[in-house]
Motif scaffolding. Structure first.
Motif, short mmCIF file in Angstrom:
data_model
loop_
_atom_site.label_atom_id
_atom_site.label_comp_id
_atom_site.label_asym_id
_atom_site.label_seq_id
_atom_site.Cartn_x
_atom_site.Cartn_y
_atom_site.Cartn_z
N PRO A 1 -55.35 -16.51 -35.80
CA PRO A 1 -55.71 -15.71 -34.62
C PRO A 1 -56.96 -14.87 -34.79
CG PRO A 1 -53.80 -14.77 -35.72
CD PRO A 1 -54.05 -16.09 -36.36
N TYR A 2 -57.33 -14.53 -36.04
CA TYR A 2 -58.48 -13.65 -36.24
C TYR A 2 -59.81 -14.40 -36.18
CZ TYR A 2 -54.89 -10.35 -37.52
OH TYR A 2 -53.79 -9.54 -37.48
N VAL A 3 -59.76 -15.73 -36.08
CA VAL A 3 -60.99 -16.49 -35.85
C VAL A 3 -61.43 -16.31 -34.40
CG1 VAL A 3 -62.02 -18.80 -35.77
CG2 VAL A 3 -60.49 -18.16 -37.66
N GLY A 4 -60.48 -16.37 -33.48
CA GLY A 4 -60.80 -16.20 -32.07
C GLY A 4 -59.86 -17.00 -31.19
N VAL A 5 -60.13 -16.95 -29.89
CA VAL A 5 -59.26 -17.59 -28.91
C VAL A 5 -60.12 -18.47 -28.00
CG1 VAL A 5 -59.47 -15.72 -27.21
CG2 VAL A 5 -57.41 -17.14 -27.24
N GLN A 6 -59.52 -19.52 -27.45
CA GLN A 6 -60.26 -20.38 -26.54
C GLN A 6 -59.46 -20.63 -25.26
OE1 GLN A 6 -61.03 -24.16 -28.46
NE2 GLN A 6 -59.01 -24.98 -28.01
N ILE A 7 -60.21 -20.82 -24.17
CA ILE A 7 -59.62 -21.22 -22.90
C ILE A 7 -60.19 -22.59 -22.55
CG2 ILE A 7 -59.33 -20.68 -20.47
CD1 ILE A 7 -59.76 -17.78 -21.09
N SER A 8 -59.31 -23.55 -22.31
CA SER A 8 -59.73 -24.90 -21.96
C SER A 8 -59.50 -25.14 -20.48
CB SER A 8 -58.94 -25.94 -22.78
OG SER A 8 -59.12 -25.73 -24.16
N CYS B 1 -61.37 -10.92 -30.54
CA CYS B 1 -60.49 -10.43 -31.60
C CYS B 1 -59.12 -10.09 -31.01
CB CYS B 1 -61.08 -9.18 -32.25
SG CYS B 1 -62.76 -9.39 -32.88
N PRO B 2 -58.04 -10.25 -31.78
CA PRO B 2 -56.74 -9.79 -31.29
C PRO B 2 -56.82 -8.35 -30.82
CG PRO B 2 -56.46 -11.06 -33.29
CD PRO B 2 -57.95 -10.87 -33.11
N ARG B 3 -56.05 -8.01 -29.82
CA ARG B 3 -56.21 -6.72 -29.14
C ARG B 3 -56.17 -5.54 -30.11
NH1 ARG B 3 -52.73 -5.90 -23.83
NH2 ARG B 3 -53.93 -7.78 -23.37
N ALA B 4 -55.29 -5.56 -31.10
CA ALA B 4 -55.18 -4.44 -32.03
C ALA B 4 -56.41 -4.33 -32.92
CB ALA B 4 -53.94 -4.58 -32.89
N GLN B 5 -57.22 -5.42 -33.00
CA GLN B 5 -58.38 -5.43 -33.88
C GLN B 5 -59.67 -5.07 -33.16
OE1 GLN B 5 -58.31 -6.01 -37.24
NE2 GLN B 5 -56.10 -5.88 -36.95
N TYR C 1 -55.49 -20.89 -29.87
CA TYR C 1 -56.34 -20.36 -30.93
C TYR C 1 -57.47 -21.36 -31.19
CZ TYR C 1 -52.52 -17.11 -32.05
OH TYR C 1 -51.56 -16.14 -32.00
N ILE C 2 -58.64 -20.86 -31.56
CA ILE C 2 -59.73 -21.77 -31.92
C ILE C 2 -59.32 -22.61 -33.12
CG2 ILE C 2 -62.11 -21.90 -32.78
CD1 ILE C 2 -62.73 -19.40 -31.15
N GLU C 3 -58.72 -21.95 -34.11
CA GLU C 3 -58.16 -22.65 -35.26
C GLU C 3 -56.66 -22.39 -35.28
OE1 GLU C 3 -60.07 -21.77 -38.93
OE2 GLU C 3 -62.09 -22.22 -38.19
N PRO C 4 -55.83 -23.42 -35.16
CA PRO C 4 -54.38 -23.22 -35.12
C PRO C 4 -53.89 -22.37 -36.30
CG PRO C 4 -54.92 -25.50 -34.63
CD PRO C 4 -56.20 -24.85 -35.07
#
Length: 254
Positions: free
Chosen positions: A123-130, A183-187, A117-120
């Motif tokens: 989840p609604y803030v967003g997701v990150q790939i490192s 956004c989370p898939r349901a959103q 998660y971007i912010e631990p």
């Protein structure tokens, strides 16, 4: 007074093109690889539509000192930048940096990716790939890059204005990428909801532009300034008349 019919027709054409772009182009990316992820708490994301495929150019962004970044999502870039090939740097990577002095670095390896998660806990803030294991930098450590996909329902997919690049330190790069797929898939908004939003925007723009036009041409500000007011007042009667005609035609046909 009302908007001239030729201008009204042009207005509807422009709105139709905008809505088509919002509904159609948003989903034009082809499926190439599995780029979805489900966290232990059950929240899932699917970034697959963001992956650039053969025949589609890689994403290109800039940072504040005008360095260029060539990138792809969940895959290596389609084409290694020519500046990298000039230095015989042909390591396949999802992100390359081309500095303003034309020197090139690869910033990570696709096989090293990690989802967070971007912010631990948010989840609604967003997701990150490192991505880690990038080219060695001056500090003697491997470069790393984080692609942060912020949840943004109305983002424009694939525009340079949608993302920018910063450096947390000389060896860690952060790419900000607002997108509905963050956004989370349901959103995530369906095509139906995008259409509803377009219709609402169309109605609001129609009323605002019509009132402004009529006031400009001398109509007093108020209900009388609404565009095509007489037509809307007569619409219920027109519907009744048409409805009666259709019912009569059906009875005759029977």
């Amino acid at each position: 007074m009302s908007l001239p019919m030729n201008q009204l027709g042009l207005f509807y054409v422009v709105i139709a093109v905008v809505c088509h772009s919002a509904v159609g182009n948003r989903f034009q990316e082809a499926f190439v690889m599995n780029c979805d992820h489900t966290f232990p708490d059950g929240v899932s994301y699917d970034l697959t539509p963001l992956t650039r495929t053969a025949g589609r150019p890689d994403y290109v962004g800039r940072d504040k000192i005008d360095d260029l970044y060539y990138m792809n999502v969940c895959s290596n870039v389609q084409e290694i930048p020519k500046e990298c090939r000039a230095f015989r740097k042909e390591v396949r990577s999802p992100v390359y940096q081309v500095r303003n002095d034309s020197y090139c670095h690869w910033l990570g390896l696709e096989g090293s990716h990690q989802w967070d998660y971007i912010e631990p806990g948010s989840p609604y803030v967003g997701v990150q790939i490192s991505y880690s294991n990038g080219e060695i930098c001056e500090e003697g450590v491997h470069r790393e890059v984080r692609m942060q996909f912020y949840c943004d329902h109305m983002s424009r997919l694939g525009s340079i204005a949608d993302y920018y690049v910063t450096q947390e330190d000389p060896c860690v790069y952060v790419i900000t990428f607002p997108t509905p797929y963050g956004c989370p898939r349901a959103q995530q908004l369906s095509k139906g909801w995008v259409f509803v939003i377009c219709v609402c925007l169309l109605a609001a723009t129609y009323v605002t532009a019509g009132v402004a036009w009529n006031v400009k041409n001398g109509a007093p500000l108020g209900t009388s300034a609404l565009p095509h007011l007489e037509f809307w007042r007569q619409l219920p009667d027109l519907v009744k008349v048409r409805g009666s005609g259709w019912r009569g035609a059906l009875r005759v046909a029977r």
